[in-house]
Design an enzyme around this catalytic site. Structure first.
Site, mmCIF file in Angstrom:
data_model
loop_
_atom_site.group_PDB
_atom_site.id
_atom_site.type_symbol
_atom_site.label_atom_id
_atom_site.label_comp_id
_atom_site.label_asym_id
_atom_site.label_seq_id
_atom_site.Cartn_x
_atom_site.Cartn_y
_atom_site.Cartn_z
ATOM 1 N N HIS A 109 0.838 -1.215 0.000
ATOM 2 C CA HIS A 109 0.000 0.000 0.000
ATOM 3 C C HIS A 109 0.865 1.254 0.000
ATOM 4 C CE1 HIS A 109 0.220 0.876 4.438
ATOM 5 N NE2 HIS A 109 0.359 -0.434 4.539
ATOM 6 N N ASP A 111 -0.480 4.325 0.515
ATOM 7 C CA ASP A 111 -1.001 5.370 1.415
ATOM 8 C C ASP A 111 -0.320 5.236 2.773
ATOM 9 O OD1 ASP A 111 -2.427 2.914 1.933
ATOM 10 O OD2 ASP A 111 -3.952 4.047 3.037
ATOM 11 N N GLU A 181 -5.249 1.312 2.328
ATOM 12 C CA GLU A 181 -5.073 0.288 3.368
ATOM 13 C C GLU A 181 -5.279 0.871 4.755
ATOM 14 O OE1 GLU A 181 -3.388 -2.499 6.246
ATOM 15 O OE2 GLU A 181 -2.791 -0.438 5.935
ATOM 16 N N GLU A 182 -4.762 2.069 4.958
ATOM 17 C CA GLU A 182 -4.819 2.654 6.311
ATOM 18 C C GLU A 182 -6.218 3.138 6.675
ATOM 19 O OE1 GLU A 182 -2.553 2.006 8.202
ATOM 20 O OE2 GLU A 182 -0.568 2.201 7.313
ATOM 21 N N ASP A 208 4.694 -6.134 4.659
ATOM 22 C CA ASP A 208 4.020 -5.051 5.381
ATOM 23 C C ASP A 208 3.930 -5.415 6.863
ATOM 24 O OD1 ASP A 208 2.677 -2.633 5.642
ATOM 25 O OD2 ASP A 208 0.702 -3.491 5.216
ATOM 26 N N HIS A 241 -24.384 23.286 34.254
ATOM 27 C CA HIS A 241 -23.515 23.919 35.255
ATOM 28 C C HIS A 241 -23.210 22.874 36.333
ATOM 29 C CE1 HIS A 241 -22.262 26.525 38.524
ATOM 30 N NE2 HIS A 241 -22.222 27.558 37.679
ATOM 31 N N THR A 343 -16.648 24.981 34.291
ATOM 32 C CA THR A 343 -17.344 24.093 35.217
ATOM 33 C C THR A 343 -18.617 23.575 34.558
ATOM 34 O OG1 THR A 343 -18.266 26.106 36.160
ATOM 35 C CG2 THR A 343 -16.424 25.082 37.341
ATOM 36 N N ARG A 356 -8.639 -6.796 18.926
ATOM 37 C CA ARG A 356 -7.841 -7.623 18.006
ATOM 38 C C ARG A 356 -8.321 -9.055 18.141
ATOM 39 N NH1 ARG A 356 -4.604 -4.475 14.449
ATOM 40 N NH2 ARG A 356 -4.561 -2.480 15.507
ATOM 41 N N HIS A 455 3.086 4.351 12.357
ATOM 42 C CA HIS A 455 1.908 5.107 12.826
ATOM 43 C C HIS A 455 2.293 6.160 13.877
ATOM 44 C CE1 HIS A 455 -1.313 1.905 11.534
ATOM 45 N NE2 HIS A 455 -0.292 1.959 10.691
HETATM 46 N N1 BES Z 1 1.302 -2.795 8.105
HETATM 47 C C1 BES Z 1 0.317 -2.610 9.098
HETATM 48 C C2 BES Z 1 -0.024 -3.880 9.852
HETATM 49 C C3 BES Z 1 1.104 -4.578 10.562
HETATM 50 C C4 BES Z 1 2.267 -3.940 10.968
HETATM 51 C C5 BES Z 1 0.953 -5.927 10.810
HETATM 52 C C6 BES Z 1 3.270 -4.644 11.609
HETATM 53 C C7 BES Z 1 1.948 -6.611 11.443
HETATM 54 C C8 BES Z 1 3.109 -5.981 11.841
HETATM 55 C C9 BES Z 1 -0.958 -2.046 8.433
HETATM 56 O O1 BES Z 1 -0.648 -0.970 7.578
HETATM 57 C C10 BES Z 1 -1.859 -1.498 9.507
HETATM 58 O O2 BES Z 1 -1.549 -0.482 10.046
HETATM 59 N N2 BES Z 1 -2.974 -2.184 9.777
HETATM 60 C C11 BES Z 1 -3.951 -1.675 10.701
HETATM 61 C C12 BES Z 1 -5.321 -2.188 10.357
HETATM 62 C C13 BES Z 1 -6.000 -1.465 9.248
HETATM 63 C C14 BES Z 1 -7.378 -2.054 9.038
HETATM 64 C C15 BES Z 1 -6.083 0.021 9.455
HETATM 65 C C16 BES Z 1 -3.632 -2.127 12.106
HETATM 66 O O3 BES Z 1 -3.067 -3.209 12.305
HETATM 67 O O4 BES Z 1 -3.977 -1.368 13.017
HETATM 68 MN MN MN Z 2 0.946 -1.400 6.379
HETATM 69 MN MN MN Z 3 -0.322 0.848 8.841
#
Ligand code: BES
Ligand code: MN
Ligand code: MN
Length: 483
Positions: A109, A111, A181-182, A208, A241, A343, A356, A455
């Protein structure tokens, strides 16, 4: 770190009477001779702020797709196309040398995640530079997207270029590079469904993810799924309030905090009814195999500035972040958060929550179970709303497959070390979709490290990792192409 850095030149530890090895050595020599240019070219891609989440960067995302297409074409791909979708385009390209040979589909990806908070970056996120770090004594490329995923999919374009230039491509290859993807790969599923023939392949190859460490390389054999929800608690019909009403009405922030605190018990178990119903219990044998990766609690704690960890009772950190499902609040807001004091009892409070998932949980099932539990535990004097966001299925590549073995062997040759299987905690939801629609397994041969700060501010990707990745790819192709 000592043995593996300094020089990137690779000599194969394989018998010399095999004619294929000469050609492989040529490919690796070509990579060696061109590695500086590879980094310069990657820098051009990293300068483009292809932030898919923010509509203000639309032109940059589109520009990035065009640039990726250009690189693919220059590397020698045929049928290069920037395919329109309802969202951001998907870049395609291929090289079919013989219909009877296997086909590898490379996915990545282009992006990236938004770079904020900007003030925590040492240099601007889209002005790439190289700096040495403790973990990367030979230097790392700092920029948003350097590891996730531009630096990683770019390795495939450059490995492909090397195979084309040295006439050593051993099988067919197709590329599919997306720009959403993101933000949940919204357009990809429709695209794959509508282009099954164009994307037909024997295996999907994805870089990735990350390896366990540069000393202990790994092939990723699993990814977790994802269920993501936003919740809202509504109390009084307006902000009140806090002197006139405080103590006599439900405060939505307090209610929300209690609801969130009530999602997990003191043993780290998630309390949602039926949450663990479909969880695959990993066998003790497999747990022993995965725990061969030496959990190093001290360096783990140090790397994130903690003096203690926590999680589900009965599991190691490695297991908690891979084979067990988890729940985390990702953001919480409501009321007054500006300068000074106001307040007030807010009318509403909000939170974002991610879960997850592991085999055989599904995002729909878990989202539904979350909603039921959240509504059940909410007091009657507030209104609650649960809004589902994008989700994804977990994914596993068994280690007794041809796909896994081809990757393991490739990385063992490139790193000169034993490679172990590694289940990752992150998510790449399209892997399960690819298997369903294209009927092919995904090999997750990523080369990042968990310390790459993907990230986060100051994301980086080691030069060592970048080059090891480029070297491993032709080796994978060669291993996989052998019938
Ligand atoms: N490349 C990552 C996922 C990743 C990184 C998996 C390191 C294993 C090891 C991917 O770009 C990502 O950020 N995935 C998101 C989920 C997506 C649906 C936004 C995630 O894992 O939070
Ligand atoms: Mn990724
Ligand atoms: Mn990512």
């Amino acid at each position: 770190m000592s043995c593996c850095c300094g020089t990137f030149f690779l000599f194969l530890h394989v018998p010399t009477n095999n004619s294929n090895n000469t050609t492989m050595q040529e490919t690796l020599n070509y990579i060696q001779q061109n590695k500086e240019r590879y980094v310069e070219e990657l820098f051009e891609l990293l300068k483009i702020a292809s932030i898919s989440a923010d509509p203000a960067y639309k032109d940059e995302v589109l520009k990035c797709a065009d640039e990726v297409a250009k690189y693919l074409k220059n590397a020698g791909a045929d049928n290069v196309e920037v395919c329109k979708t309802k969202g951001y385009p998907i870049v395609f390209g291929d090289k079919i040398i013989d219909k009877n040979l296997p086909t590898v589909l490379v996915y990545g990806h282009y992006d990236v995640q938004p770079p904020d908070p900007l003030d925590l970056w040492k240099k601007p996120p889209f002005e790439p530079y190289i700096e040495k770090t403790e973990i990367h004594p030979e230097g790392a490329i700092f920029a948003r997207g350097s590891a996730d995923d531009k630096g990683q999919f770019f390795m495939h374009i450059k490995a492909f270029e090397a195979m084309m230039q040295t006439n050593t491509l051993p099988c067919n290859v197709k590329f599919i590079l997306e720009g959403e993807e993101e933000v949940g790969s919204k357009s990809l599923e429709a695209f794959v469904n509508e282009n099954k023939e164009k994307l037909s392949c024997d295996v999907i190859l994805i870089s990735d993810t990350h390896i366990y460490s540069n000393e202990q390389p790994t092939v990723t054999t699993g990814l977790r799924g994802l269920s993501y929800v936003e919740v809202e608690v509504e109390g009084p019909n307006r902000d009140l309030h806090s002197g006139l009403y405080g103590g006599a009405v439900p405060n939505p922030i307090h209610v929300l905090s209690r609801l969130i605190a009530n999602l997990i018990d003191d043993d780290g178990h998630i309390k949602i009814d039926g949450f663990y119903d479909n969880v695959e219990e990993v066998s003790l044998d497999e747990r022993a195999e995965m725990n061969k990766l030496k959990d190093d609690p001290e360096s783990f704690k140090k790397s994130i500035g903690l003096n203690g960890v926590e999680g589900e009772k009965g599991y190691s950190t490695l297991e908690r972040t891979s084979i067990r499902p988890t729940l985390d609040c990702n953001g919480i807001w409501g009321g007054y958060t500006g300068e000074g004091a106001k307040t007030v009892i807010p009318s509403k409070a909000f939170a974002k929550i991610s879960m997850r998932l592991v085999p055989y949980q599904t995002p729909d099932e878990i989202t539904e179970k979350f909603k039921n539990y959240f509504e059940k535990t909410a007091p009657a004097n507030v209104k609650v709303k649960v809004t589902p966001h994008h989700g994804g299925m977990p994914y596993v590549l068994p280690s007794d497959t041809k796909e896994f073995r081809a990757a393991k062997k490739a990385m063992e040759t490139a790193f000169g070390k034993e490679v172990l299987p590694y289940r990752s905690g992150g998510s790449i939801p399209i892997t399960a979709m690819f298997e369903q629609v294209l009927g092919a397994k995904s090999v997750l041969m990523g080369f990042g490290l968990d310390s790459d700060a993907i990230h986060s501010p100051n994301e980086h990707y080691g030069l060592f990792n970048f080059y090891k990745g480029i070297e491993s790819i032709p080796l994978f192709f060669e291993n996989y192409a052998v019938k």
